[in-house]
Each structure stands twice: as structure tokens, then as C-alpha cells.
Design an enzyme around this catalytic site. Structure first.
Site, PDB file in Angstrom:
ATOM      1  N   GLN A 149       5.404   7.137  14.618  1.00 59.74           N
ATOM      2  CA  GLN A 149       4.499   6.353  13.775  1.00 59.74           C
ATOM      3  C   GLN A 149       3.643   5.422  14.649  1.00 59.74           C
ATOM      4  O   GLN A 149       2.437   5.314  14.450  1.00 59.74           O
ATOM      5  CB  GLN A 149       5.374   5.538  12.820  1.00 59.74           C
ATOM      6  N   ALA A 174      -9.393  11.508   2.316  1.00 59.51           N
ATOM      7  CA  ALA A 174     -10.837  11.567   2.560  1.00 59.51           C
ATOM      8  C   ALA A 174     -11.442  12.957   2.371  1.00 59.51           C
ATOM      9  O   ALA A 174     -12.540  13.094   1.855  1.00 59.51           O
ATOM     10  CB  ALA A 174     -11.138  11.069   3.965  1.00 59.51           C
ATOM     11  N   LYS A 211     -21.377  -5.945   4.231  1.00 59.63           N
ATOM     12  CA  LYS A 211     -20.483  -5.359   3.220  1.00 59.63           C
ATOM     13  C   LYS A 211     -20.137  -6.410   2.156  1.00 59.63           C
ATOM     14  O   LYS A 211     -20.119  -6.113   0.963  1.00 59.63           O
ATOM     15  CB  LYS A 211     -19.225  -4.832   3.932  1.00 59.63           C
ATOM     16  N   ALA A 261     -19.693   2.008   4.231  1.00 57.48           N
ATOM     17  CA  ALA A 261     -18.977   1.453   3.073  1.00 57.48           C
ATOM     18  C   ALA A 261     -19.822   0.447   2.301  1.00 57.48           C
ATOM     19  O   ALA A 261     -19.694   0.342   1.075  1.00 57.48           O
ATOM     20  CB  ALA A 261     -17.677   0.797   3.549  1.00 57.48           C
ATOM     21  N   GLU A 318       0.854  -1.201   0.000  1.00 57.72           N
ATOM     22  CA  GLU A 318       0.000   0.000   0.000  1.00 57.72           C
ATOM     23  C   GLU A 318       0.884   1.244   0.000  1.00 57.72           C
ATOM     24  O   GLU A 318       1.876   1.306   0.721  1.00 57.72           O
ATOM     25  CB  GLU A 318      -0.898  -0.015   1.245  1.00 57.72           C
ATOM     26  N   GLY A 324     -14.475   6.023   5.032  1.00 57.50           N
ATOM     27  CA  GLY A 324     -13.647   7.186   5.369  1.00 57.50           C
ATOM     28  C   GLY A 324     -13.933   7.624   6.792  1.00 57.50           C
ATOM     29  O   GLY A 324     -14.925   7.201   7.400  1.00 57.50           O
TER      30      GLY A 324
HETATM   31  P1  FAD Z   1     -17.664   0.872   7.358  1.00 56.57           P
HETATM   32  O1  FAD Z   1     -17.510  -0.513   6.866  1.00 56.57           O
HETATM   33  O2  FAD Z   1     -18.822   1.660   6.863  1.00 56.57           O
HETATM   34  O3  FAD Z   1     -17.706   0.800   8.959  1.00 56.57           O
HETATM   35  C1  FAD Z   1     -17.635   1.987   9.750  1.00 56.57           C
HETATM   36  C2  FAD Z   1     -18.330   1.750  11.078  1.00 56.57           C
HETATM   37  O4  FAD Z   1     -19.748   1.654  10.838  1.00 56.57           O
HETATM   38  C3  FAD Z   1     -17.947   0.448  11.774  1.00 56.57           C
HETATM   39  O5  FAD Z   1     -17.961   0.686  13.162  1.00 56.57           O
HETATM   40  C4  FAD Z   1     -19.051  -0.530  11.376  1.00 56.57           C
HETATM   41  O6  FAD Z   1     -19.230  -1.584  12.343  1.00 56.57           O
HETATM   42  C5  FAD Z   1     -20.249   0.413  11.326  1.00 56.57           C
HETATM   43  N1  FAD Z   1     -21.259  -0.028  10.369  1.00 56.57           N
HETATM   44  C6  FAD Z   1     -21.073  -0.553   9.145  1.00 56.57           C
HETATM   45  N2  FAD Z   1     -22.240  -0.847   8.554  1.00 56.57           N
HETATM   46  C7  FAD Z   1     -23.215  -0.488   9.438  1.00 56.57           C
HETATM   47  C8  FAD Z   1     -24.643  -0.522   9.418  1.00 56.57           C
HETATM   48  N3  FAD Z   1     -25.308  -1.034   8.380  1.00 56.57           N
HETATM   49  N4  FAD Z   1     -25.326  -0.066  10.509  1.00 56.57           N
HETATM   50  C9  FAD Z   1     -24.654   0.438  11.585  1.00 56.57           C
HETATM   51  N5  FAD Z   1     -23.303   0.480  11.665  1.00 56.57           N
HETATM   52  C10 FAD Z   1     -22.600   0.042  10.603  1.00 56.57           C
HETATM   53  N6  FAD Z   1      -9.368   5.999   5.043  1.00 56.57           N
HETATM   54  C11 FAD Z   1      -9.189   6.970   4.107  1.00 56.57           C
HETATM   55  O7  FAD Z   1      -9.650   8.098   4.309  1.00 56.57           O
HETATM   56  N7  FAD Z   1      -8.524   6.722   2.938  1.00 56.57           N
HETATM   57  C12 FAD Z   1      -8.006   5.493   2.644  1.00 56.57           C
HETATM   58  O8  FAD Z   1      -7.414   5.301   1.585  1.00 56.57           O
HETATM   59  C13 FAD Z   1      -8.170   4.442   3.598  1.00 56.57           C
HETATM   60  N8  FAD Z   1      -7.689   3.203   3.369  1.00 56.57           N
HETATM   61  C14 FAD Z   1      -7.921   2.203   4.281  1.00 56.57           C
HETATM   62  C15 FAD Z   1      -7.455   0.910   3.993  1.00 56.57           C
HETATM   63  C16 FAD Z   1      -7.661  -0.136   4.896  1.00 56.57           C
HETATM   64  C17 FAD Z   1      -7.175  -1.518   4.551  1.00 56.57           C
HETATM   65  C18 FAD Z   1      -8.331   0.117   6.123  1.00 56.57           C
HETATM   66  C19 FAD Z   1      -8.526  -0.998   7.115  1.00 56.57           C
HETATM   67  C20 FAD Z   1      -8.781   1.403   6.428  1.00 56.57           C
HETATM   68  C21 FAD Z   1      -8.591   2.442   5.507  1.00 56.57           C
HETATM   69  N9  FAD Z   1      -9.050   3.750   5.751  1.00 56.57           N
HETATM   70  C22 FAD Z   1      -8.875   4.744   4.826  1.00 56.57           C
HETATM   71  C23 FAD Z   1      -9.688   4.079   7.034  1.00 56.57           C
HETATM   72  C24 FAD Z   1     -11.218   3.932   6.984  1.00 56.57           C
HETATM   73  O9  FAD Z   1     -11.776   4.917   6.142  1.00 56.57           O
HETATM   74  C25 FAD Z   1     -11.736   4.096   8.428  1.00 56.57           C
HETATM   75  O10 FAD Z   1     -11.318   3.018   9.220  1.00 56.57           O
HETATM   76  C26 FAD Z   1     -13.228   4.359   8.581  1.00 56.57           C
HETATM   77  O11 FAD Z   1     -13.452   4.769   9.929  1.00 56.57           O
HETATM   78  C27 FAD Z   1     -14.119   3.152   8.342  1.00 56.57           C
HETATM   79  O12 FAD Z   1     -14.154   2.807   7.030  1.00 56.57           O
HETATM   80  P2  FAD Z   1     -14.899   1.442   6.557  1.00 56.57           P
HETATM   81  O13 FAD Z   1     -14.880   1.452   5.101  1.00 56.57           O
HETATM   82  O14 FAD Z   1     -14.345   0.268   7.265  1.00 56.57           O
HETATM   83  O15 FAD Z   1     -16.383   1.752   7.097  1.00 56.57           O
END
Ligand code: FAD
Length: 287
Positions: free
Chosen positions: A212, A52, A165, A125, A18, A110
Site C-alpha cells: 500500500q 475514473a 477552483k 476540476a 472515505e 481524474g
Molecule cells: P485539478 O484541480 O484540475 O488539477 C490537476 C492539475 O492541473 C494540477 O497540476 C493543477 O495545478 C493543474 N491545473 C488546475 N487548473 C489549471 C489551470 N486553470 N491551468 C493550468 N493548470 C491547471 N481520482 C479518481 O479517479 N476518483 C476519485 O474518486 C478520486 N478521489 C480523490 C479524492 C481526493 C481527496 C484527492 C486528493 C484526489 C482524488 N482523486 C480521485 C485523484 C485525482 O483525480 C487526481 O489527483 C487528479 O490527477 C487531479 O484531480 P484534481 O481534481 O485535483 O485536478
């Protein structure tokens, strides 16, 4: 090539890297040298993070993912976050990806940014995964959290949300970084119980400096095993020793994960080709 097909067509673990785009104040070319070095390691793919909130940085994700794929010949994955984008924004970005031959997207919610009002088209997401799937032929990946997402009320709910998801189109998952492999193995058990059967890559971050670690742990809440903190304390004031110890720790984690049959390793390179090369050399015969 679609990453889902990569998983289907191989019986070895996938090894991916990454990278992140340079800050807006630096020219985009400033990362090309590092990208070239990382591509020489011949990972299965390189993913490119998405800023983001910032304007402009997101276009660099497309540009860098395109460079990796079309100029360096390594498959790329573009990250894409949704809470600060409308459907029209996402449509324009997907069009840009398509025009640049980018086939793979890591669909993310995000993080919320202080002072930035989120847009209302996407809250999670899984909604972005479904939306991208409905728009055409992209391969979609999702993020997952071995130690549970920091905002989640509990690990059961987090796994149920993760399942949603996957049901919405995420064909494989990439995990948040962790330093304690047993957390990852327990997480894999929970995914199996929940019926989540897509490949899951383990996210490994070689820690090479103290600030870090502090930043990462405060952001994602990863637990730090005593063995890890001892190493970090011991070499705290010796940058080269700390770097080498961080590399050794990551290699040990990866060897154990591979021996336990993980689907893949996703290395958070922090744009550091030296560290990525040392780790890649150490584990390439084990994949
Ligand atoms: P989601 O899957 O939407 O989850 C977010 C929260 O909502 C979780 O607590 C989940 O349990 C909850 N949730 C999900 N679905 C529901 C539902 N239906 N009802 C109620 N609650 C729900 N951030 C950036 O800005 N840019 C990047 O490029 C980036 N890359 C990343 C790469 C990886 C491998 C990882 C692990 C994280 C990355 N992130 C990045 C960080 C990420 O955006 C954050 O961790 C963010 O807080 C959650 O994103 P998610 O897509 O997992 O969200």
C-alpha cells in the site's frame, strides 16, 4: 445536509471517512457489511470514490453514496471525475445524484488513463466545479495537494490553480494524503497568503501494509519522514505489528493536527472498518 453548512454550524473539527466501491466483478452487497460498521462510527460524512475510466463502476458510486445516506443515515459525498465525461454524461450523473437525495459532490479532474482518449468538455476540476454549481443546488468540494500536485510545474502555480477552483465554487477542500504534518502546515500558510479561506480537511491514510505504501507514494509523491520509514522497515514482515504501527502513526498525526486547529480530518479507510474504528476511538474525545 450540505457539508459547507456542517462546517459553518460547528466549532469543532469535522471527522470524515472515505470508501471505494467494490470491483465490477464483486457484487455491490459485498461492501454493505463494511459500510454498516463504518457508519456505526458516526463520522460527519462518508465520501465514495469514483472510478475514473471504468464503465459501470461510477453508477456504484451513486448507489453506495445513496445507501450510506438513505439507509444508514450518515451524510455522504459522491466523488465525480470529469476528463472522461462529456457534459451530457455529467448531466445524467447529476440527475442520478439528485434522484438519490445526494447533495454533496467532490468535483475532480481524474487521472489520465493510458489508452483512453480524454473527452474535451472539461480539462480541469475548476471547470467541473463551475458546471455543477450552474446546474443547481449541490454542495461542491475540491481536492488539494499539500505537497503540490504531481503534474504541477511549481507550488505557486498549483496554489493559484487551487484558488481558481475555490472561486469556481468549491466550498471546502479535502487534501491528498501526507505523512509529514509540517508539509500540511506549510501548505495552509500558502493557502492563507493566496486568500483561500474555505475549510480544508487533512487527508490521513493509515498505512497497514507495505505494498500500500509503495503504491501510494508512487501515485502521489508523498514524502516519507525518517520516523515513518523506520517503523515500516522494522515491522515489514509482521503484518499485525505493521498494522498496529500504522494505526499508531496515523493517530499521532491526527492528535497533532487537531492540536494545531485543523478544520477537519478525512480518513482514507481503504474499506477497513477495524482500522477506522481503532483510529476513531482514539481521537473521538479530541474532536
Ligand atoms: P485539478 O484541480 O484540475 O488539477 C490537476 C492539475 O492541473 C494540477 O497540476 C493543477 O495545478 C493543474 N491545473 C488546475 N487548473 C489549471 C489551470 N486553470 N491551468 C493550468 N493548470 C491547471 N481520482 C479518481 O479517479 N476518483 C476519485 O474518486 C478520486 N478521489 C480523490 C479524492 C481526493 C481527496 C484527492 C486528493 C484526489 C482524488 N482523486 C480521485 C485523484 C485525482 O483525480 C487526481 O489527483 C487528479 O490527477 C487531479 O484531480 P484534481 O481534481 O485535483 O485536478
Amino acid at each position: 445536509m450540505k457539508i459547507a453548512d456542517m462546517f459553518k454550524n460547528t466549532n469543532r473539527a469535522i471527522f470524515s471517512l472515505e470508501v471505494f466501491p467494490p470491483k465490477k466483478t464483486s457484487p455491490i452487497e459485498s461492501v454493505y457489511g463494511k459500510l454498516g460498521e463504518l457508519c456505526k462510527l458516526k463520522p460527519d460524512f462518508i465520501s465514495v470514490t469514483y472510478g475514473a475510466g471504468g464503465t459501470g463502476v461510477q453508477n456504484r458510486t451513486c448507489e453506495i453514496a445513496s445507501k450510506i445516506k438513505n439507509d444508514f443515515g450518515i451524510e455522504s459525498v459522491a466523488h465525480l471525475t470529469c476528463i472522461n465525461n462529456t457534459k451530457a454524461d455529467i448531466d445524467a450523473i447529476l440527475e442520478d445524484f439528485k434522484n438519490n437525495n445526494i447533495e454533496n459532490i467532490l468535483a475532480l479532474r481524474g487521472d489520465y488513463i493510458d489508452g483512453v482518449e480524454p473527452k474535451e468538455d472539461f480539462r480541469y476540476a475548476f471547470e467541473l466545479c463551475g458546471y455543477i454549481k450552474s446546474k443547481g443546488s449541490f454542495d461542491v468540494a475540491g481536492a488539494c495537494y499539500p505537497e503540490t500536485h504531481i503534474e504541477s510545474e511549481d507550488e505557486v502555480q498549483d496554489i493559484l490553480n487551487l484558488k481558481k477552483k475555490v472561486e469556481s465554487g468549491a466550498e471546502h477542500l479535502i487534501s491528498q494524503l501526507f505523512f509529514d504534518n509540517s508539509c500540511f502546515y506549510r501548505f495552509l500558510e500558502r493557502t492563507k497568503i493566496a486568500g483561500i479561506n474555505v475549510p480544508i480537511e487533512a487527508g490521513i491514510m493509515p498505512v497497514t501494509n507495505k505494498s500500500q505504501i509503495e503504491r501510494m507514494v508512487s501515485m502521489c509523491g508523498a514524502s516519507l519522514p525518517a520516523k515513518f520509514t523506520k517503523i515500516m522497515q522494522k515491522y515489514d514482515s509482521k503484518p499485525e505489528a505493521l498494522r498496529d504501527a500504522g494505526i499508531a502513526y496515523a493517530v499521532e498525526q491526527i492528535v497533532d493536527l487537531l492540536a494545531n486547529g485543523v478544520d477537519g480530518i478525512h480518513l482514507y479507510t481503504m474499506n477497513n472498518p477495524y482500522v477506522a474504528a481503532k483510529i476513531s476511538e482514539a481521537v473521538s474525545n479530541l474532536l
